[in-house]
Design an enzyme around this catalytic site. Structure first.
Site, PDB file in Angstrom:
ATOM      1  N   SER A  20       0.831  -1.194   0.000  1.00 38.01           N
ATOM      2  CA  SER A  20       0.000   0.000   0.000  1.00 38.01           C
ATOM      3  C   SER A  20       0.870   1.250   0.000  1.00 38.01           C
ATOM      4  O   SER A  20       2.094   1.174   0.149  1.00 38.01           O
ATOM      5  CB  SER A  20      -0.919   0.016   1.233  1.00 38.01           C
ATOM      6  OG  SER A  20      -0.140   0.092   2.424  1.00 38.01           O
TER       7      SER A  20
ATOM      8  N   LEU B 193       3.164   4.401  -0.248  1.00 32.15           N
ATOM      9  CA  LEU B 193       4.382   4.745  -0.988  1.00 32.15           C
ATOM     10  C   LEU B 193       4.966   3.538  -1.698  1.00 32.15           C
ATOM     11  O   LEU B 193       5.413   3.637  -2.849  1.00 32.15           O
ATOM     12  CB  LEU B 193       5.418   5.334  -0.024  1.00 32.15           C
ATOM     13  CG  LEU B 193       5.011   6.558   0.797  1.00 32.15           C
ATOM     14  CD1 LEU B 193       6.163   6.995   1.696  1.00 32.15           C
ATOM     15  CD2 LEU B 193       4.569   7.700  -0.102  1.00 32.15           C
TER      16      LEU B 193
ATOM     17  N   VAL C 231      10.600  -7.404   7.341  1.00 30.51           N
ATOM     18  CA  VAL C 231      11.884  -6.750   7.090  1.00 30.51           C
ATOM     19  C   VAL C 231      12.784  -6.716   8.309  1.00 30.51           C
ATOM     20  O   VAL C 231      13.987  -6.442   8.192  1.00 30.51           O
ATOM     21  CB  VAL C 231      11.685  -5.316   6.556  1.00 30.51           C
ATOM     22  CG1 VAL C 231      10.963  -5.330   5.224  1.00 30.51           C
ATOM     23  CG2 VAL C 231      10.961  -4.439   7.571  1.00 30.51           C
TER      24      VAL C 231
ATOM     25  N   CYS D 143      10.337   1.239   1.997  1.00 40.07           N
ATOM     26  CA  CYS D 143       9.121   1.998   2.302  1.00 40.07           C
ATOM     27  C   CYS D 143       8.380   1.453   3.520  1.00 40.07           C
ATOM     28  O   CYS D 143       7.435   2.091   3.996  1.00 40.07           O
ATOM     29  CB  CYS D 143       8.168   1.987   1.103  1.00 40.07           C
ATOM     30  SG  CYS D 143       8.760   2.895  -0.335  1.00 40.07           S
TER      31      CYS D 143
ATOM     32  N   SER E  36      11.250  10.917   7.148  1.00 41.28           N
ATOM     33  CA  SER E  36      10.060  11.747   7.307  1.00 41.28           C
ATOM     34  C   SER E  36      10.533  13.117   7.742  1.00 41.28           C
ATOM     35  O   SER E  36      11.606  13.251   8.344  1.00 41.28           O
ATOM     36  CB  SER E  36       9.131  11.160   8.374  1.00 41.28           C
ATOM     37  OG  SER E  36       8.151  12.110   8.765  1.00 41.28           O
TER      38      SER E  36
ATOM     39  N   TYR F  94       8.593   7.554  16.618  1.00 39.28           N
ATOM     40  CA  TYR F  94       8.645   7.717  15.156  1.00 39.28           C
ATOM     41  C   TYR F  94       9.788   8.645  14.749  1.00 39.28           C
ATOM     42  O   TYR F  94      10.566   8.342  13.846  1.00 39.28           O
ATOM     43  CB  TYR F  94       7.299   8.269  14.680  1.00 39.28           C
ATOM     44  CG  TYR F  94       7.172   8.393  13.184  1.00 39.28           C
ATOM     45  CD1 TYR F  94       7.095   7.264  12.382  1.00 39.28           C
ATOM     46  CD2 TYR F  94       7.111   9.647  12.573  1.00 39.28           C
ATOM     47  CE1 TYR F  94       6.969   7.372  11.003  1.00 39.28           C
ATOM     48  CE2 TYR F  94       6.972   9.769  11.202  1.00 39.28           C
ATOM     49  CZ  TYR F  94       6.904   8.626  10.421  1.00 39.28           C
ATOM     50  OH  TYR F  94       6.780   8.744   9.048  1.00 39.28           O
TER      51      TYR F  94
ATOM     52  N   LYS G 205      13.092   7.687  12.492  1.00 38.44           N
ATOM     53  CA  LYS G 205      13.332   8.323  11.198  1.00 38.44           C
ATOM     54  C   LYS G 205      14.596   9.181  11.210  1.00 38.44           C
ATOM     55  O   LYS G 205      15.299   9.292  10.196  1.00 38.44           O
ATOM     56  CB  LYS G 205      12.115   9.165  10.799  1.00 38.44           C
ATOM     57  CG  LYS G 205      10.864   8.340  10.509  1.00 38.44           C
ATOM     58  CD  LYS G 205      11.102   7.320   9.393  1.00 38.44           C
ATOM     59  CE  LYS G 205       9.819   6.623   8.985  1.00 38.44           C
ATOM     60  NZ  LYS G 205      10.019   5.658   7.861  1.00 38.44           N
TER      61      LYS G 205
ATOM     62  N   THR H 247      -1.762   8.789   1.978  1.00 35.68           N
ATOM     63  CA  THR H 247      -1.662   7.329   1.997  1.00 35.68           C
ATOM     64  C   THR H 247      -2.891   6.744   2.694  1.00 35.68           C
ATOM     65  O   THR H 247      -3.693   7.476   3.277  1.00 35.68           O
ATOM     66  CB  THR H 247      -0.399   6.886   2.747  1.00 35.68           C
ATOM     67  OG1 THR H 247      -0.505   7.328   4.116  1.00 35.68           O
ATOM     68  CG2 THR H 247       0.849   7.493   2.119  1.00 35.68           C
TER      69      THR H 247
END
Length: 253
Positions: A15, A17, A58, A84, A146, A159, A163, A194
């Site tokens: 889904s 990106l 991953v 992604c 991000s 987050y 990032k 998204t």
């Protein structure tokens, strides 16, 4: 770097990106291998032509290596890998229910940063097997950060940390892989339309778009995909993080 005729690996391909990137690279002649969790792949429709979907976590070495072994067995040289896959739960360092969950923080960092590094290191070993072009280049690895890496908002401790780690990794990885003819770039998107945004009301979406200096709208995943293609074509871009945010600088909340 030529996309046509090469293999490309894209994580988070079910889904957003990742899906947009996989579709565009396939349109441009790449043989694309889309990696995502099995549950996510089951919820998506039929993949575009020339996109092979492989269920993969991953954060684990074995399934990522198995996917790369599959690419090698198919006989198409891997020259592009795009990270992604990611998650973005929200929690304050100290909230109404107490301190931030350590388990949640570790999970976010594991997926967003450790997962990115896991794919980067294993994909680099596979890309290094490809024949170099006339300039000695073998391929490119693109990761996703991000703008939160630079201006994290309230509730984005995990987050933002994850990032920011991706941003910090970029130049070091580019330097480490220079002798192998592999470039490393990172894209730092702003607010992208998204599936994660689908749960917001039209009013909230309009307010978010209004905060972007120009253009005053949410970014489209296809624009991220086009930027990946541009980075692949521009051989002198290396070791850098590119913001794709319409000049947005996030406020504290």
């Amino acid at each position: 770097m030529q996309i046509n005729g090469s293999a490309a690996l894209v994580t988070g391909a079910a889904s957003g990106l990742g899906a947009a990137t996989a579709a565009l690279l396939a349109q441009q002649g790449a043989r694309v291998y889309g990696l995502d969790l099995e549950a996510a792949l089951q919820n998506m429709g039929t993949p575009p032509s020339n996109v092979t979907l492989l269920p993969t976590d991953v954060t684990r070495e074995e399934p990522v290596q198995a996917a790369l072994d599959r690419i090698r067995a198919d006989g198409v040289p891997l020259r592009l890998a795009v990270n992604c896959a990611g998650i973005a739960p929200s929690a304050r360092v100290l909230g109404r229910r107490g301190p931030h969950s350590l388990e949640l923080f570790q999970t976010v960092v594991d997926v967003n940063l450790v997962g990115t590094f896991n794919v980067l290191r294993l994909a680099a070993a596979a890309i290094a097997e490809a024949e170099p072009d006339e300039n000695g280049q073998r391929g490119l690895i693109v990761s996703t950060a991000s703008i939160a890496a630079f201006e994290g908002q309230v509730g984005q401790a995990a987050y933002t940390a994850s990032k920011a780690g991706v941003v910090g990794l970029t130049l070091v990885a580019a330097r480490d892989l220079a002798d192998h003819g592999i470039r490393v770039m990172t894209i730092a998107p702003g607010i992208v339309d998204t599936p994660m945004m689908a749960g917001f009301s039209d009013e909230v979406r309009t307010n978010l778009a209004g905060g972007v200096p120009f253009p005053k709208r949410l970014a489209d995943p296809a624009e991220y995909a086009r930027l990946v293609a541009i980075l692949a074509e521009h051989d002198y871009l290396n070791g850098e993080t590119v913001r794709m945010d319409g000049a947005l600088r996030m406020a504290p909340r």
